[in-house]
Scaffold this motif. Structure first.
Motif, short mmCIF file in Angstrom:
data_model
loop_
_atom_site.label_atom_id
_atom_site.label_comp_id
_atom_site.label_asym_id
_atom_site.label_seq_id
_atom_site.Cartn_x
_atom_site.Cartn_y
_atom_site.Cartn_z
N LYS A 138 0.87 -1.02 0.04
CA LYS A 138 0.21 -0.04 -0.07
C LYS A 138 0.99 1.11 -0.05
O LYS A 138 0.50 2.19 -0.83
CB LYS A 138 -0.89 -0.06 1.17
CG LYS A 138 -1.86 1.12 1.33
CD LYS A 138 -2.96 0.84 0.41
CE LYS A 138 -4.09 2.05 0.59
NZ LYS A 138 -5.31 1.78 -0.25
N GLN A 139 2.02 1.14 0.65
CA GLN A 139 2.88 2.44 0.71
C GLN A 139 3.47 2.50 -0.66
O GLN A 139 3.87 3.90 -0.94
CB GLN A 139 3.99 2.16 1.75
CG GLN A 139 3.37 2.00 3.29
CD GLN A 139 4.59 1.80 4.17
OE1 GLN A 139 5.24 2.64 4.67
NE2 GLN A 139 4.70 0.55 4.80
N ILE A 140 4.06 1.43 -1.24
CA ILE A 140 4.60 1.57 -2.69
C ILE A 140 3.70 2.35 -3.71
O ILE A 140 3.86 3.11 -4.47
CB ILE A 140 5.22 0.40 -3.05
CG1 ILE A 140 6.23 -0.12 -2.38
CG2 ILE A 140 5.46 0.37 -4.83
CD1 ILE A 140 6.34 -1.59 -2.56
N ALA A 141 2.28 1.66 -3.57
CA ALA A 141 1.02 2.42 -4.45
C ALA A 141 1.16 3.86 -4.15
O ALA A 141 0.69 4.72 -4.95
CB ALA A 141 0.05 1.73 -4.23
N ALA A 142 1.19 4.29 -2.81
CA ALA A 142 0.99 5.80 -2.52
C ALA A 142 2.16 6.53 -2.71
O ALA A 142 2.22 7.63 -2.69
CB ALA A 142 0.91 5.86 -0.79
N GLY A 143 3.54 5.72 -3.46
CA GLY A 143 4.57 6.65 -4.03
C GLY A 143 5.96 6.56 -2.95
O GLY A 143 6.91 6.87 -3.18
N VAL A 147 12.91 1.96 1.29
CA VAL A 147 12.72 0.58 1.69
C VAL A 147 12.99 0.75 3.53
O VAL A 147 11.91 0.19 3.85
CB VAL A 147 13.73 -0.49 1.52
CG1 VAL A 147 13.73 -1.83 2.11
CG2 VAL A 147 13.63 -0.74 -0.06
N GLY A 148 13.81 1.40 3.91
CA GLY A 148 13.87 1.65 5.16
C GLY A 148 12.71 2.32 5.91
O GLY A 148 12.27 1.76 6.91
N ASN A 149 12.23 3.13 5.39
CA ASN A 149 11.00 3.99 5.94
C ASN A 149 9.93 3.21 5.76
O ASN A 149 8.92 3.12 6.70
CB ASN A 149 10.79 5.10 4.94
CG ASN A 149 11.84 6.36 5.26
OD1 ASN A 149 12.66 6.29 6.15
ND2 ASN A 149 12.05 7.24 4.41
N MET A 150 9.63 2.14 4.68
CA MET A 150 8.58 1.20 4.66
C MET A 150 8.48 0.42 5.64
O MET A 150 7.67 -0.05 6.15
CB MET A 150 8.65 0.71 3.18
CG MET A 150 8.05 1.86 2.14
SD MET A 150 7.66 0.73 0.62
CE MET A 150 9.26 0.51 0.04
N ALA A 152 9.99 0.45 8.57
CA ALA A 152 9.83 1.10 9.98
C ALA A 152 8.38 1.33 10.06
O ALA A 152 7.83 1.03 11.28
CB ALA A 152 10.63 2.36 9.85
N ARG A 153 7.52 1.86 9.23
CA ARG A 153 6.36 2.06 9.03
C ARG A 153 5.33 0.68 9.42
O ARG A 153 4.54 0.81 10.30
CB ARG A 153 5.90 2.92 7.96
CG ARG A 153 4.31 3.23 7.66
CD ARG A 153 3.74 4.08 8.69
NE ARG A 153 2.52 4.56 8.42
CZ ARG A 153 1.89 5.11 9.21
NH1 ARG A 153 2.11 5.41 10.59
NH2 ARG A 153 0.40 5.40 9.00
N SER A 154 5.82 -0.11 8.61
CA SER A 154 5.12 -1.44 8.62
C SER A 154 5.23 -2.06 9.84
O SER A 154 4.37 -2.56 10.67
CB SER A 154 5.65 -2.24 7.57
OG SER A 154 5.38 -2.03 6.20
N TYR A 155 6.41 -1.86 10.63
CA TYR A 155 6.70 -2.65 12.04
C TYR A 155 6.00 -1.77 13.04
O TYR A 155 5.18 -2.45 13.88
CB TYR A 155 8.07 -2.58 12.33
CG TYR A 155 9.05 -3.69 11.57
CD1 TYR A 155 8.66 -5.04 11.96
CD2 TYR A 155 10.17 -3.46 11.09
CE1 TYR A 155 9.08 -6.07 11.41
CE2 TYR A 155 10.69 -4.68 10.45
CZ TYR A 155 10.37 -5.76 10.61
OH TYR A 155 11.08 -7.04 10.27
N ASP A 156 6.00 -0.65 12.85
CA ASP A 156 5.18 0.32 13.77
C ASP A 156 3.62 0.12 13.80
O ASP A 156 2.93 0.06 14.82
CB ASP A 156 5.57 2.02 13.33
CG ASP A 156 4.84 2.99 14.27
OD1 ASP A 156 5.19 2.55 15.35
OD2 ASP A 156 3.84 3.55 13.85
N LEU A 157 3.18 -0.08 12.65
CA LEU A 157 1.62 -0.11 12.52
C LEU A 157 1.44 -1.70 12.84
O LEU A 157 0.27 -1.80 13.70
CB LEU A 157 1.19 -0.30 10.99
CG LEU A 157 1.08 1.30 10.61
CD1 LEU A 157 1.02 1.28 8.87
CD2 LEU A 157 -0.16 1.85 11.06
#
Length: 279
Positions: A138-143, A147-150, A152-157
């Protein structure tokens, strides 16, 4: 004095399956529920209009076949509306009808501004991919391309929705229904959407699991001040979550108002039947 602008305005949304005929396209058609007995056209949604405000939860309740799920699919562009207008305040200042935009722009709206949690997790998740990959998709689709940010965001969620991190690389097919719904919620939140759509998210779950999912939805709404539309046939779910409630029957809105008002003092005979059946 500034008047608060709705985050979403929908006007006269209709969705029909079939061409229609002279019998069902007159001003007061004689339909069998939402079905034309002459040409067999199904009118799944008829002239749906409402406003949704920032940070508000709107509940939509009705029996199976009332049109509520078709309405949600239309909002998320899984279905094309037959007629109607929709305006998102976060898209072109709420001045462009989102239903008449190109397929490319609809994908952008869906990826950037909307999150969806389906009743059936198979529709919202890739069951053979890891939970982490589902959220990253979903993050890739949003632009997002970092990889590191994605990650980190995924782990946080995943932490936020109470999925153990040591299971983050497992596929959703290995999880229980309640955990799959929580992964769907994490995925839907990954692009920080202003609007979250939830379609019968507790159906089929054990009561204790339902309570966990509902508590999670409530805490997310409070923390992120996110607007939500929640569809359910379960009035207890609507009572717990929704600030305002719409009641649908045969593709039409038959009653709407503050949730307490609708459930404590229902005006329409169908709403009365729904409420009193729980007493």
């Amino acid at each position: 004095m500034m008047v608060e602008q709705p985050i979403l305005s929908v006007r006269n949304l209709s969705k029909q399956y079939g061409e229609g005929c002279l019998h069902c396209q007159q001003s007061n058609p004689k339909l069998e529920k939402n079905y034309c007995p002459v040409c067999k056209t199904v009118y799944a949604c008829r002239d749906i209009s409402f406003d949704l405000y920032r940070g508000e939860i709107l509940g939509i309740v009705g029996e199976s076949g009332s049109g509520k799920s078709t309405f949600m699919k239309s909002l998320y562009f899984d279905e094309n509306v037959t007629t109607g207008e929709g305006y998102l305040q976060d898209y072109k200042d709420g001045k462009v009808n989102i239903f008449t935009e190109s397929s490319q722009m609809k994908r952008q709206i869906r990826n950037m501004l909307l999150g969806m949690v389906y009743q059936n997790p198979i529709l919202g998740l890739k069951m053979d991919f890891s939970s982490l990959s589902n959220i990253a998709e979903k993050q890739i689709a949003a632009g997002n391309r970092h990889v590191g940010n994605m990650e980190a965001r995924s782990y946080d969620l995943l932490q936020h929705v109470n999925i153990p991190l040591h299971r983050s690389k497992e596929a959703p097919k290995n999880f229980s229904g309640g955990m799959q719904q929580r992964i769907q919620i994490a995925k839907a939140l990954s692009n920080n959407p202003p609007l979250l759509l939830l379609d019968e998210v507790t159906t089929g779950l054990d009561l204790s699991v339902q309570a966990d999912v509902l508590d999670l939805i409530k805490s997310i709404q409070r923390e992120f001040n996110i607007s939500m539309i929640v569809v359910s046939h379960d009035l207890a779910v609507i009572r717990m979550l929704a600030d305002r409630t719409i009641v649908m029957l045969n593709g039409e809105i038959i009653e709407h108002g503050l949730t307490d008002q609708v459930l404590e003092d229902p005006q329409h005979s169908y709403t009365q039947q729904l409420v009193y059946s729980l007493l």
